[in-house]
Design a protein around this motif. Sequence first.
Motif, PDB file in Angstrom:
ATOM      1  N   TRP A   1     104.801 -74.977  20.819  1.00 33.45           N
ATOM      2  CA  TRP A   1     104.263 -73.738  20.245  1.00 33.45           C
ATOM      3  C   TRP A   1     104.700 -73.577  18.789  1.00 33.45           C
TER       4      TRP A   1
ATOM      5  N   HIS B   1     103.625 -72.117  27.980  1.00 35.01           N
ATOM      6  CA  HIS B   1     103.701 -72.299  29.438  1.00 35.01           C
ATOM      7  C   HIS B   1     105.009 -72.970  29.798  1.00 35.01           C
ATOM      8  N   HIS B   2     105.940 -72.163  30.319  1.00 33.24           N
ATOM      9  CA  HIS B   2     107.248 -72.713  30.670  1.00 33.24           C
ATOM     10  C   HIS B   2     107.255 -73.413  32.018  1.00 33.24           C
ATOM     11  N   ALA B   3     106.260 -73.115  32.870  1.00 34.93           N
ATOM     12  CA  ALA B   3     106.266 -73.649  34.239  1.00 34.93           C
ATOM     13  C   ALA B   3     106.380 -75.173  34.228  1.00 34.93           C
TER      14      ALA B   3
ATOM     15  N   PRO C   1     107.653 -77.110  25.829  1.00 33.19           N
ATOM     16  CA  PRO C   1     106.581 -76.154  25.488  1.00 33.19           C
ATOM     17  C   PRO C   1     106.918 -75.212  24.339  1.00 33.19           C
TER      18      PRO C   1
ATOM     19  N   THR D   1     105.195 -80.885  34.572  1.00 35.86           N
ATOM     20  CA  THR D   1     105.119 -80.687  33.117  1.00 35.86           C
ATOM     21  C   THR D   1     105.399 -81.948  32.283  1.00 35.86           C
TER      22      THR D   1
ATOM     23  N   ASN E   1     101.343 -80.512  30.179  1.00 39.03           N
ATOM     24  CA  ASN E   1     101.702 -79.092  30.079  1.00 39.03           C
ATOM     25  C   ASN E   1     100.629 -78.436  29.208  1.00 39.03           C
ATOM     26  N   PRO E   2     100.132 -77.253  29.601  1.00 38.45           N
ATOM     27  CA  PRO E   2      99.000 -76.655  28.862  1.00 38.45           C
ATOM     28  C   PRO E   2      99.272 -76.426  27.372  1.00 38.45           C
ATOM     29  N   THR E   3     100.481 -75.981  27.022  1.00 40.90           N
ATOM     30  CA  THR E   3     100.784 -75.742  25.601  1.00 40.90           C
ATOM     31  C   THR E   3     100.816 -77.076  24.854  1.00 40.90           C
TER      32      THR E   3
ATOM     33  N   TYR F   1      96.940 -79.867  36.033  1.00 43.70           N
ATOM     34  CA  TYR F   1      98.378 -79.831  35.743  1.00 43.70           C
ATOM     35  C   TYR F   1      99.149 -79.933  37.047  1.00 43.70           C
TER      36      TYR F   1
ATOM     37  N   GLU G   1      92.643 -69.923  25.605  1.00 44.76           N
ATOM     38  CA  GLU G   1      93.207 -69.096  26.675  1.00 44.76           C
ATOM     39  C   GLU G   1      92.101 -68.159  27.157  1.00 44.76           C
TER      40      GLU G   1
ATOM     41  N   TYR H   1     103.062 -76.751  39.230  1.00 45.61           N
ATOM     42  CA  TYR H   1     101.755 -76.085  39.287  1.00 45.61           C
ATOM     43  C   TYR H   1     101.234 -76.113  40.720  1.00 45.61           C
TER      44      TYR H   1
END
Length: 386
Positions: free
Chosen positions: A236, A26-28, A232, A45, A49-51, A42, A15, A31
């Motif tokens: 995590w 990242h809940h989004a 996500p 999702t 997704n980044p996570t 991205y 990060e 993008y």
Amino acid sequence: MHIETKLVQIGVGKEKETGAVSFPIHHATAYRHPALGESTGYDYTRTANPTRTVLEDAIAQLESGDAGFACASGMAAIQTIMALFSAGDHLVVSLDLYGGTYRLFQQILSRYGLSFSYVDLRDPEEVEKAVRENTKAILVETPTNPLMQVTDLRTIVGIAKRHEIITIVDNTFMTPFYQRPLELGADIVFHSATKYLGGHNDVLAGLIVTKGQDLSEKLKYLHNSIGAVLGPQDCWLLIRGMKTLALRMERHQENAFRVAKFLKEHPAVREVFYPGLEEHPDYAVQSAQASGYSGMVSFRIQEAWQVGTFLRNLKVISFAESLGGVESLCTYPATQTHADIPKEVRDYVGVCDRLLRLSVGIEHADDLIEDLRQALDLCLTVGRGI
Ligand SMILES: *Cc1c(COP(=O)(O)O)cnc(C)c1O
């Protein structure tokens, strides 16, 4: 870098903007694109997704593979892998298999024209005999659940390569901390990450790791197309759990050794199955292909009626399905994990009604042994129904 370090460092330094040590969730789902034809990497999702990327890169690296895929559950991972195959294809599969995998193959995928031969993969001749013209893969669970039978992965990989088919390994019981099948030549590894990788009995997840560009691209396409991806928040949770995998696995194993040795001596116990015991028939194979034996111990109690007494009287150990969490659990495969396997098949493979499976947790071993002792003692001193 050592695996302990890789595990703890998952997500650290990724990060860039804030330097957050714990990678954010990242809940989004959508993008913003900088311009026409441009992307941050991205878009949507389900695709990435980044996570999830942090988790997928981590498991790929831990398993010495090329690409990782996080799925909604272990079963979702298997279903996604199975989408590599088409109607008419055949697979050779471990005879002693996780009940849910058996159910997926027999009740669902068989309707899609896939067929399966269940073989004791410890016998190379049997494996050779089972491979047909239309066989596309050998799917191995090792050690098996719940009998802890160990398949020699190098031997299976050798057979698969000779027939130009792929080897798929369920590495749930060992985790990459103890066993890395891709380093032994396997093509795909998957996990029910719900178990040891998550480690806290609080997240349902599956992970896939592929070796080679071709399989990695195919799986990426299937993962996105099928959409059984991990959310996500759960990514995590899994990352958080995996950071302590090394410490947990060491303690699981230390406790499992003590529990296995205790059970062996108890008069209410007939047989103990733990691949770390030198008298276990597959001890040498396990020692040659893995760096440890993990924390699963199965045993047969003397009489079937004692199962009820034993389970009712456990105090620290919970009578519950699942495995691999910090809390010790005891499972009765005949009515729980393996209920979907017909009784004749269960009896044939040895999952009889006297078999119990322990997922040895990370409590103090003395407390676990004391709990087992009092429950087993009752099986000897009192009659039925206590
Ligand atoms: C639990 C388990 C699965 C299925 O995974 P889920 O996360 O429950 O969907 C597959 N294989 C093995 C060995 C398991 O223990």
